[in-house]
Write a protein that holds these residues in place. Sequence first.
Motif, PDB file in Angstrom:
ATOM      1  N   ASP A  95       0.782  -1.013   0.014  1.00 55.98           N
ATOM      2  CA  ASP A  95      -0.038   0.041   0.051  1.00 55.98           C
ATOM      3  C   ASP A  95       0.858   1.231  -0.099  1.00 55.98           C
ATOM      4  OD1 ASP A  95      -3.264   0.367   0.486  1.00 55.98           O
ATOM      5  OD2 ASP A  95      -2.178   2.014   1.165  1.00 55.98           O
ATOM      6  N   THR A  96       2.109   1.238   0.882  1.00 56.33           N
ATOM      7  CA  THR A  96       2.712   2.344   0.651  1.00 56.33           C
ATOM      8  C   THR A  96       3.545   2.574  -0.643  1.00 56.33           C
ATOM      9  OG1 THR A  96       4.953   1.165   1.526  1.00 56.33           O
ATOM     10  CG2 THR A  96       3.340   2.267   3.055  1.00 56.33           C
ATOM     11  N   THR A  99       0.946   4.346  -2.774  1.00 52.01           N
ATOM     12  CA  THR A  99       0.783   5.760  -2.356  1.00 52.01           C
ATOM     13  C   THR A  99       1.919   6.587  -2.962  1.00 52.01           C
ATOM     14  OG1 THR A  99      -0.560   5.293  -0.465  1.00 52.01           O
ATOM     15  CG2 THR A  99       0.679   7.254  -0.588  1.00 52.01           C
ATOM     16  N   TRP A 100       3.376   6.024  -2.533  1.00 52.00           N
ATOM     17  CA  TRP A 100       4.306   6.968  -3.026  1.00 52.00           C
ATOM     18  C   TRP A 100       4.692   7.079  -4.347  1.00 52.00           C
ATOM     19  CZ3 TRP A 100       5.279  10.693  -0.104  1.00 52.00           C
ATOM     20  CH2 TRP A 100       5.170  10.380   1.499  1.00 52.00           C
ATOM     21  N   ALA A 172       4.910   2.479   8.098  1.00 49.38           N
ATOM     22  CA  ALA A 172       4.951   3.841   7.432  1.00 49.38           C
ATOM     23  C   ALA A 172       5.902   4.655   7.810  1.00 49.38           C
ATOM     24  CB  ALA A 172       3.701   4.260   7.311  1.00 49.38           C
ATOM     25  N   TRP A 219       0.853   9.269   3.814  1.00 54.28           N
ATOM     26  CA  TRP A 219       0.382   7.823   3.473  1.00 54.28           C
ATOM     27  C   TRP A 219      -0.943   7.449   4.033  1.00 54.28           C
ATOM     28  CZ3 TRP A 219      -0.362   3.979   6.835  1.00 54.28           C
ATOM     29  CH2 TRP A 219      -0.804   2.569   6.181  1.00 54.28           C
ATOM     30  N   HIS A 222      -3.648   9.507   1.835  1.00 60.27           N
ATOM     31  CA  HIS A 222      -4.032   8.911   0.463  1.00 60.27           C
ATOM     32  C   HIS A 222      -4.260   7.460   0.367  1.00 60.27           C
ATOM     33  CE1 HIS A 222      -2.352  12.489  -1.641  1.00 60.27           C
ATOM     34  NE2 HIS A 222      -1.640  12.661  -0.881  1.00 60.27           N
ATOM     35  N   ALA A 223      -3.907   6.598   1.376  1.00 61.33           N
ATOM     36  CA  ALA A 223      -4.522   5.220   1.170  1.00 61.33           C
ATOM     37  C   ALA A 223      -6.048   5.249   1.704  1.00 61.33           C
ATOM     38  CB  ALA A 223      -3.573   4.470   2.353  1.00 61.33           C
TER      39      ALA A 223
END
Length: 295
Positions: A95-96, A99-100, A172, A219, A222-223
Amino acid sequence: MRLDEGRESSNIEDRRDEGFSGGRFPISGGSLGIGGIVITLAGLYFGIDPSILLQGYSVIKSSTPSAEVNTSQPSKQRTPEEQKLSRFVSIVLADTEDTWKTLFNEKGKQYSEPKLVLFSRATRTACGTGQSAMGPFYCPLDQKVYIDLDFYNQLQRRFKAPGDFAQAYVIAHEVGHHVQNLLGVSSKVHQTQERASKIEANALSVRLELQADCLAGVWANHADKSRHVLEQGDVEEALTAATAIGDDSLQKQSQGYVVPESFTHGSSQQRVYWFKQGMEKGTIESCNTFKQREP
């Protein structure tokens, strides 16, 4: 957290079946987690960006033998809980990544995904030999996050910070150090620290750590917007974790009094403020902890 159906990362490196023998655990060329400070204050803690510890541990590098890592140990059968936790970590890392990658693309940059290494007790890194007592840490020389999953038991039992979002916050935060590394923030801080006094260097360390907290909040922002991962109580879990591992809380626990000049990660109030800042604003620009101070 609603991450059960998320994809798993392909950047997991499982070294939990590695053994080690002999020696103590120097870190050279970069990462020491929070090293000696963690061991002195509370035993287990969140990782600090390794580059800022080069100054204080050059003596250890030259005087302490390295641990020997034996990779020929037979594989152990994982308990259902261990399997569940390692899968959760893999999903959080994925997931990170999503996002990034999106945030970097929006700025015309390319996001290089970090590896996440699962280990037990000790493992080799490009920054030296890491051990569980350092807590989770990031090594910029190999761009890998290292974690012994037993840390989560400590997070729950010792620091009274249970919950899956508190666990996600740990990952995170370390990925936040990777983002700092890619953006060149870490190297600039280290260069400045080389010319600074001890108090000034500690203050820069605090700002670097608080920025990683803020980036963890970015993070989460946005997640949740894109994948609706947060549930009621999740944010409180992360804030509880941030409060529990503030320098002031750890110093009170270990020695009964607080020495602000020796802080390396920031107070509980500061860590909570910056995580909330990142979560509410959702931008990298909102995480300039070096110019902005807490109210």
